[in-house]
Design a protein around this motif. Sequence first.
Motif, short mmCIF file in Angstrom:
data_model
loop_
_atom_site.label_atom_id
_atom_site.label_comp_id
_atom_site.label_asym_id
_atom_site.label_seq_id
_atom_site.Cartn_x
_atom_site.Cartn_y
_atom_site.Cartn_z
N TRP A 1 -1.26 7.38 -8.12
CA TRP A 1 -2.49 8.16 -8.27
C TRP A 1 -2.46 9.01 -9.53
N GLU A 2 -1.31 9.60 -9.83
CA GLU A 2 -1.23 10.44 -11.03
C GLU A 2 -1.43 9.63 -12.32
N TRP B 1 0.81 -1.21 0.00
CA TRP B 1 0.00 0.00 0.00
C TRP B 1 0.85 1.27 0.00
N SER B 2 2.11 1.17 0.37
CA SER B 2 2.97 2.35 0.30
C SER B 2 3.22 2.79 -1.13
N TYR B 3 3.00 1.89 -2.07
CA TYR B 3 3.20 2.21 -3.49
C TYR B 3 2.01 2.97 -4.06
N ALA B 4 0.90 3.02 -3.32
CA ALA B 4 -0.32 3.64 -3.85
C ALA B 4 -0.13 5.13 -4.14
N GLU B 5 0.65 5.82 -3.29
CA GLU B 5 0.83 7.26 -3.49
C GLU B 5 1.61 7.57 -4.76
N ASP B 6 2.32 6.57 -5.31
CA ASP B 6 3.09 6.80 -6.54
C ASP B 6 2.27 6.58 -7.80
#
Length: 284
Positions: A90-91, A83-88
């Motif tokens: 979104w764009e 889930w830490s990869y989710a912020e990468d």
Amino acid sequence: MTPAPKPEAAEVGAPPPPPSKKPAPTIESKGLQRYKMLGTWLLFIAVLIVCLVSVDADFTALFSQNARDNMGRILGEMARPDWSYAEDIWEPMLETVQIAIAGTMIGSVLAVPVALLCAVNIMPQKIVSIPARMVLNLVRTIPDLLFAAIFVAVFGIGAFAGMLALVFFSFGLVAKLTYEAIEAIDPGPLEAMTASGANKIQLIVFGVVPQALPYFFSYVLYTFEVNVRAAAVLGFVGAGGIGLHLDQQLNSLRYDRASTIILLTLVIVLIIDYASTYLRRKLL
């Protein structure tokens, strides 16, 4: 005293209704229908067997030890998303939705005049409708991934190539569905307007558009649903969107990150599906 009314001619002295032209089913005809049904199923099974043999289908490989080990390992990693990869992502996820919106809108607008040219009740001249349908069939023959690969080769890697691929895909799909809807509209208003001297533009604006417009919007929404899924895959050929990141993570064997991308894509697709279904029900 008021005399009793005389019976109608249809009740007294009227000839009996003509017998039905459709013969009553007999034992022989029922047996023939059963043989036809049996022959159809046998033909279907034979074609299926030939196709399975041609593609070297081996269903036992699904239960082999190697397949079970690989599937268990991959599913085990995907069951623990990163889930830490989710912020990468979104764009690129937003870019995927934008590709689908732009491709759907442009392709749907371009589909309207072609749909009018293909509809025989609007354009009865075959010299116009047949070439228009041939062009439409040609566009629909080419899959969206092939369009994306061609535009990536022409314009380079990026979202623009993906948008152009979805423009052509949306154009073919919406034009096909719309001209079929136009051909199925009620001809009464068109005949009345023609009898009163209306020209072709007036027929389209006041006779065709009011009847076909709800279906057109419904087809546009359906195409948008399909394009959101397609845009998530176009990145595999370099056409931008979340698919490019999914391809990179799969090639790196990072199935935990691939699972994160798949789950977020699923959430976006479900939201769009429910909203589109609600709007289509309101329109129709």
